[in-house]
Enzyme design. Structure first.
Site, PDB file in Angstrom:
ATOM      1  N   ARG A  31     -11.719  44.267 -17.572  1.00  0.00           N
ATOM      2  CA  ARG A  31     -12.624  45.403 -17.748  1.00  0.00           C
ATOM      3  C   ARG A  31     -13.225  45.909 -16.438  1.00  0.00           C
ATOM      4  O   ARG A  31     -13.230  47.113 -16.184  1.00  0.00           O
ATOM      5  CB  ARG A  31     -13.818  45.029 -18.660  1.00  0.00           C
ATOM      6  CG  ARG A  31     -13.588  45.228 -20.114  1.00  0.00           C
ATOM      7  CD  ARG A  31     -14.311  44.162 -20.853  1.00  0.00           C
ATOM      8  NE  ARG A  31     -13.750  42.890 -20.460  1.00  0.00           N
ATOM      9  CZ  ARG A  31     -12.659  42.380 -21.034  1.00  0.00           C
ATOM     10  NH1 ARG A  31     -12.106  42.987 -22.019  1.00  0.00           N
ATOM     11  NH2 ARG A  31     -12.147  41.243 -20.610  1.00  0.00           N
ATOM     12  N   THR A  32     -13.764  44.998 -15.641  1.00  0.00           N
ATOM     13  CA  THR A  32     -14.536  45.470 -14.474  1.00  0.00           C
ATOM     14  C   THR A  32     -13.621  46.188 -13.488  1.00  0.00           C
ATOM     15  O   THR A  32     -13.911  47.303 -13.056  1.00  0.00           O
ATOM     16  CB  THR A  32     -15.268  44.289 -13.806  1.00  0.00           C
ATOM     17  OG1 THR A  32     -15.945  43.558 -14.828  1.00  0.00           O
ATOM     18  CG2 THR A  32     -16.261  44.769 -12.785  1.00  0.00           C
ATOM     19  N   LYS A  40      -4.439  33.264   3.394  1.00  0.00           N
ATOM     20  CA  LYS A  40      -4.113  32.736   4.734  1.00  0.00           C
ATOM     21  C   LYS A  40      -5.369  32.268   5.451  1.00  0.00           C
ATOM     22  O   LYS A  40      -5.327  31.908   6.616  1.00  0.00           O
ATOM     23  CB  LYS A  40      -3.445  33.834   5.573  1.00  0.00           C
ATOM     24  CG  LYS A  40      -2.180  34.394   4.988  1.00  0.00           C
ATOM     25  CD  LYS A  40      -1.689  35.545   5.886  1.00  0.00           C
ATOM     26  CE  LYS A  40      -0.919  36.557   5.075  1.00  0.00           C
ATOM     27  NZ  LYS A  40      -0.843  37.854   5.764  1.00  0.00           N
ATOM     28  N   HIS A  95     -23.982  40.131 -12.122  1.00  0.00           N
ATOM     29  CA  HIS A  95     -22.921  41.085 -12.468  1.00  0.00           C
ATOM     30  C   HIS A  95     -23.610  42.413 -12.774  1.00  0.00           C
ATOM     31  O   HIS A  95     -23.714  42.832 -13.927  1.00  0.00           O
ATOM     32  CB  HIS A  95     -22.158  40.558 -13.690  1.00  0.00           C
ATOM     33  CG  HIS A  95     -20.849  41.241 -13.970  1.00  0.00           C
ATOM     34  ND1 HIS A  95     -20.500  42.456 -13.418  1.00  0.00           N
ATOM     35  CD2 HIS A  95     -19.814  40.877 -14.765  1.00  0.00           C
ATOM     36  CE1 HIS A  95     -19.297  42.803 -13.863  1.00  0.00           C
ATOM     37  NE2 HIS A  95     -18.862  41.860 -14.684  1.00  0.00           N
ATOM     38  N   ARG A 122     -15.366  41.327  -6.505  1.00  0.00           N
ATOM     39  CA  ARG A 122     -15.629  40.152  -7.366  1.00  0.00           C
ATOM     40  C   ARG A 122     -15.167  38.918  -6.614  1.00  0.00           C
ATOM     41  O   ARG A 122     -14.084  38.922  -6.008  1.00  0.00           O
ATOM     42  CB  ARG A 122     -14.870  40.267  -8.688  1.00  0.00           C
ATOM     43  CG  ARG A 122     -14.959  38.967  -9.484  1.00  0.00           C
ATOM     44  CD  ARG A 122     -14.435  39.102 -10.878  1.00  0.00           C
ATOM     45  NE  ARG A 122     -15.332  39.913 -11.689  1.00  0.00           N
ATOM     46  CZ  ARG A 122     -15.214  40.040 -13.012  1.00  0.00           C
ATOM     47  NH1 ARG A 122     -14.250  39.421 -13.657  1.00  0.00           N
ATOM     48  NH2 ARG A 122     -16.067  40.788 -13.693  1.00  0.00           N
TER      49      ARG A 122
END
Ligand code: CP
Length: 307
Positions: free
Chosen positions: A51-52, A80, A129, A101
């Site tokens: 969703r986000t 890396k 959030h 995120r």
């Protein structure tokens, strides 16, 4: 330039601006379809999301802008060993705004310190959030008509659920908010929220372990998933994962105007039979998330809403 790392990074005035603009976009999306022409959003997702990430991307595309980014740490140079601060320095020269995120609490904040473009926290570990919170507030504004004087029951994983932490922080700013916290002992809300946010502000709240007992008191039931990815051992997760399952029988205890919200994804905590109940609004909630993200992008990019 402004970053949005916590819901409290937006003043009440700014919050009202985002929600009002989101409502205007919701009612007339065509009007805003070229607002961000020539602008680019970078989605830097070090942790899974449906969703986000996709609603951020849909939001920018709906505004006539473009998107670039990665959807896992493995598909970026983080694999890396590149640091978040180096990544954001580079991305700042590729995009105009970024949503990040990360599984580590504070990573988007660190990024904001090294960024020359606005950074939006799209979820950091068990911490915050903020755009889910904007989505939740917008859903209540549209479906309930007001954000004050609401009794909200949070049910499930209140320890690791960042959407719960963010929404409590946001709702304490509205008069008359009351909270009923429904969880097993092991998944109670963190002490800092109980002491520094609820008790310190004299916010009425109680903690219970049986959902049915409190259902008749609720204006909103905010269900949450037990956050498997934040547990240190699988045994505890298996023991706690089905602590609460909302089904049609339990919905009989709820008021006719109670709304069921859930940030999604759900696993077992809401039976599929509840989806057809008109009080179950979690899919509408996910849809409304696009409009608040459109509004937030426009405001952070200083794009005029008066077209
Ligand atoms: N609500 C939410 O954050 O969903 P995703 O994990 O799918 O983005």
């Amino acid at each position: 330039m402004k970053h949005v790392i916590s819901p409290l990074d937006l003043s009440m005035e700014e919050l009202d601006r985002v929600l009002s603009l989101a409502e205007r976009i919701f009612k007339n999306p065509e009007k805003y379809s070229e607002c961000c022409h020539g602008k680019k959003l970078a989605t830097l997702f070090y942790e899974p999301s449906t969703r986000t990430r996709l609603s951020f991307e849909a939001a920018m595309l709906n505004l006539g802008g473009s998107v670039l980014g990665f959807s896992s740490a493995d598909s970026s140079s983080a694999a890396k060993g590149e640091s978040v601060s180096d990544t954001i320095r580079v991305v700042s020269s590729y995009a105009d705004i970024c949503a990040m995120r990360h599984p580590k609490e504070g990573a988007p904040f660190v990024a904001s310190l090294h960024s020359s473009i606005p950074v939006i926290n799209a979820g950091d570990g068990g911490h915050n959030h903020p755009t889910q919170t904007l989505t939740d507030l917008f859903t209540l504004k549209i479906l309930k008509g007001h954000l004050d004087h609401l009794t909200i029951g949070f049910c499930g994983d209140l320890k690791f659920g960042r959407t719960v932490h963010s929404l409590i922080n946001a709702m304490v700013r509205y008069p008359g908010s009351r909270f009923i916290l429904i969880s097993p002992d092991e998944l109670r809300i963190p002490t800092y929220l109980r002491e520094e946010v609820l008790s310190a502000n004299n916010i009425p709240y109680c903690e219970v372990k049986v959902l049915e007992e409190v259902m008749p008191k609720l204006d909103i039931l905010y269900m949450t998933r037990v956050q498997k990815e934040r547990f240190f051992n699988e045994e505890d997760y298996i023991r706690l994962k089905d602590s609460f399952i909302l089904d049609a029988a339990k919905m009989k205890y709820a008021r006719e105007d109670m709304l069921v919200l859930h940030p999604l994804p759900r696993v077992n905590e809401i039976a599929a039979e509840v989806d057809d109940d008109p009080r179950a609004v979690y899919f509408t909630q996910a849809k409304l998330g696009v409009y608040v993200r459109m509004a937030l992008i426009m405001i952070l990019l200083n794009i005029s809403a008066e077209l």
